[in-house]
Design an enzyme around this catalytic site. Structure first.
Site, mmCIF file in Angstrom:
data_model
loop_
_atom_site.group_PDB
_atom_site.id
_atom_site.type_symbol
_atom_site.label_atom_id
_atom_site.label_comp_id
_atom_site.label_asym_id
_atom_site.label_seq_id
_atom_site.Cartn_x
_atom_site.Cartn_y
_atom_site.Cartn_z
ATOM 1 N N PRO A 1 0.818 -1.221 0.000
ATOM 2 C CA PRO A 1 0.000 0.000 0.000
ATOM 3 C C PRO A 1 0.852 1.272 0.000
ATOM 4 O O PRO A 1 0.373 2.346 -0.386
ATOM 5 C CB PRO A 1 -0.803 -0.114 1.303
ATOM 6 C CG PRO A 1 -0.860 -1.585 1.588
ATOM 7 C CD PRO A 1 0.468 -2.120 1.114
ATOM 8 N N GLU B 1 1.292 -9.191 7.937
ATOM 9 C CA GLU B 1 1.334 -7.731 8.115
ATOM 10 C C GLU B 1 2.279 -7.067 7.126
ATOM 11 O O GLU B 1 2.405 -5.844 7.091
ATOM 12 C CB GLU B 1 1.753 -7.371 9.539
ATOM 13 C CG GLU B 1 0.726 -7.712 10.596
ATOM 14 C CD GLU B 1 -0.656 -7.174 10.254
ATOM 15 O OE1 GLU B 1 -0.749 -6.003 9.838
ATOM 16 O OE2 GLU B 1 -1.630 -7.933 10.372
ATOM 17 N N ARG C 1 -0.785 -8.051 -21.970
ATOM 18 C CA ARG C 1 -1.686 -7.451 -22.978
ATOM 19 C C ARG C 1 -0.971 -6.503 -23.911
ATOM 20 O O ARG C 1 -1.365 -6.336 -25.053
ATOM 21 C CB ARG C 1 -2.799 -6.637 -22.280
ATOM 22 C CG ARG C 1 -3.963 -7.402 -21.817
ATOM 23 C CD ARG C 1 -4.997 -6.459 -21.232
ATOM 24 N NE ARG C 1 -5.798 -5.790 -22.257
ATOM 25 C CZ ARG C 1 -6.794 -6.368 -22.906
ATOM 26 N NH1 ARG C 1 -7.107 -7.612 -22.646
ATOM 27 N NH2 ARG C 1 -7.474 -5.698 -23.819
ATOM 28 N N ASP D 1 -7.859 0.250 -26.155
ATOM 29 C CA ASP D 1 -8.246 0.112 -24.748
ATOM 30 C C ASP D 1 -8.193 1.454 -24.018
ATOM 31 O O ASP D 1 -7.388 2.327 -24.364
ATOM 32 C CB ASP D 1 -7.296 -0.850 -24.021
ATOM 33 C CG ASP D 1 -7.608 -2.308 -24.307
ATOM 34 O OD1 ASP D 1 -8.730 -2.591 -24.755
ATOM 35 O OD2 ASP D 1 -6.717 -3.145 -24.062
HETATM 36 N N1 SAH Z 1 -0.237 -4.184 7.239
HETATM 37 C C1 SAH Z 1 -0.184 -3.722 5.886
HETATM 38 C C2 SAH Z 1 -1.009 -4.587 4.942
HETATM 39 C C3 SAH Z 1 -0.469 -5.946 4.749
HETATM 40 S S1 SAH Z 1 -1.414 -6.852 3.623
HETATM 41 C C4 SAH Z 1 -0.752 -2.316 5.823
HETATM 42 O O1 SAH Z 1 -1.665 -2.019 6.575
HETATM 43 O O2 SAH Z 1 -0.303 -1.518 4.980
HETATM 44 C C5 SAH Z 1 -0.305 -8.118 3.111
HETATM 45 C C6 SAH Z 1 0.399 -7.894 1.792
HETATM 46 O O3 SAH Z 1 -0.565 -7.747 0.754
HETATM 47 C C7 SAH Z 1 1.272 -6.671 1.694
HETATM 48 O O4 SAH Z 1 2.543 -6.898 2.234
HETATM 49 C C8 SAH Z 1 1.319 -6.424 0.195
HETATM 50 O O5 SAH Z 1 2.321 -7.217 -0.434
HETATM 51 C C9 SAH Z 1 -0.038 -6.914 -0.261
HETATM 52 N N2 SAH Z 1 -0.997 -5.815 -0.463
HETATM 53 C C10 SAH Z 1 -2.085 -5.526 0.290
HETATM 54 N N3 SAH Z 1 -2.756 -4.482 -0.184
HETATM 55 C C11 SAH Z 1 -2.100 -4.070 -1.295
HETATM 56 C C12 SAH Z 1 -2.310 -3.027 -2.246
HETATM 57 N N4 SAH Z 1 -3.316 -2.181 -2.144
HETATM 58 N N5 SAH Z 1 -1.430 -2.913 -3.267
HETATM 59 C C13 SAH Z 1 -0.384 -3.748 -3.381
HETATM 60 N N6 SAH Z 1 -0.132 -4.757 -2.512
HETATM 61 C C14 SAH Z 1 -0.976 -4.917 -1.480
#
Ligand code: SAH
Length: 248
Positions: A89, A116, A154, A169
């Protein structure tokens, strides 16, 4: 190009890599995807890849060592260096420009987080870029990795049925960054609704004009920001501008 995907759940990728229009990109090696499970290089009886978070709190964290060891295995196999991308994120939001950048590259090493997330020391030591697919949280980086691999596939030449069809697209510069027009198929009338007549006319100039109008209408209604960007890039013709004015 070669993408090495580091994931605790490689089995999630099998149906994705062998189904649909993009399958050819993966099976031909145009987009060569290799899967690595950090558990394979983890040590100890339980081959641990995650542990409790320091400082307390819920959830587990991916340990740095199995990830770093996996990068060593990939470096040996690959024989040349590649950028390391972590899905998170925290990252830059994935969009057409970013997909195009990776579609023109030699590939990358894609790290899928779980739990996490990944121990920050691994991020600091090894990660070159972070990519997010939006402001929401998933349980793992596998879906983001598939989203990137699909969008990159793609854009490879000769992967879509019609060699150029990705040019039509949404977001594509060939479409001036606008949204795609609506599409219709048979039957000509369905549930009391007819297909727009112009599409049945066989008149290519009129059809092209209708599609451009629809793209402009849809984009100005749903994504006015894309109209502003197209205008700033000088991509809208006087005819486009006249149509947009008539919508106000
Ligand atoms: N504790 C973290 C979320 C972990 S989710 C936080 O609150 O920011 C577990 C994994 O899912 C992350 O390490 C990432 O690799 C992936 N992930 C979750 N949401 C994502 C998103 N919006 N974009 C990209 N990867 C994501």
């Amino acid at each position: 190009m070669r993408f090495d995907v580091v994931t605790l759940f490689p089995e999630l990728f099998a149906p994705f890599l062998t189904t649909g229009i993009t399958r050819r990109a993966y099976s031909s090696g145009a987009v060569d995807v290799h899967l690595f499970n950090p558990r394979d290089v983890a040590t100890g009886n339980y081959r641990r890849v995650d542990d409790r978070t320091f400082g307390g709190g819920p959830g587990m964290v991916m340990m740095p060592e199995p990830l770093a060891k996996t990068l060593e295995v990939i470096a040996t196999e690959r024989g040349y260096t590649a950028k390391v991308v972590l899905f998170s994120p925290v990252g830059q939001r994935l969009n057409h420009d970013l997909v195009q950048k990776w579609a023109n590259s030699d590939g990358a090493i894609l790290i899928c987080g779980r739990y996490e997330g990944v121990d920050q020391r691994f991020v600091d030591a090894h990660v070159d870029e972070q990519i997010s697919i939006g402001d929401f949280v998933l349980s793992g980086g596998e879906l983001p990795a598939m989203a990137l691999l699909d969008a990159v596939a793609r854009l490879q030449p000769d992967i879509l049925g019609d060699a150029d069809s990705h040019h039509f697209d949404s977001f594509n510069p060939a479409l001036d960054g606008l949204l795609d027009c609506p599409h219709y198929t048979r039957p000509e009338e369905w549930a009391g609704q007819a297909v727009p007549e112009v599409l049945l006319s066989g008149h290519h100039v009129n059809i092209a004009r209708w599609r451009r109008e629809q793209q402009l209408r849809l984009t100005s209604r749903y994504r006015p920001d894309l109209i502003l960007a197209a205008r700033a890039a000088g991509r809208l013709s006087p005819k486009d501008e006249a149509l947009l004015k008539s919508l106000l």
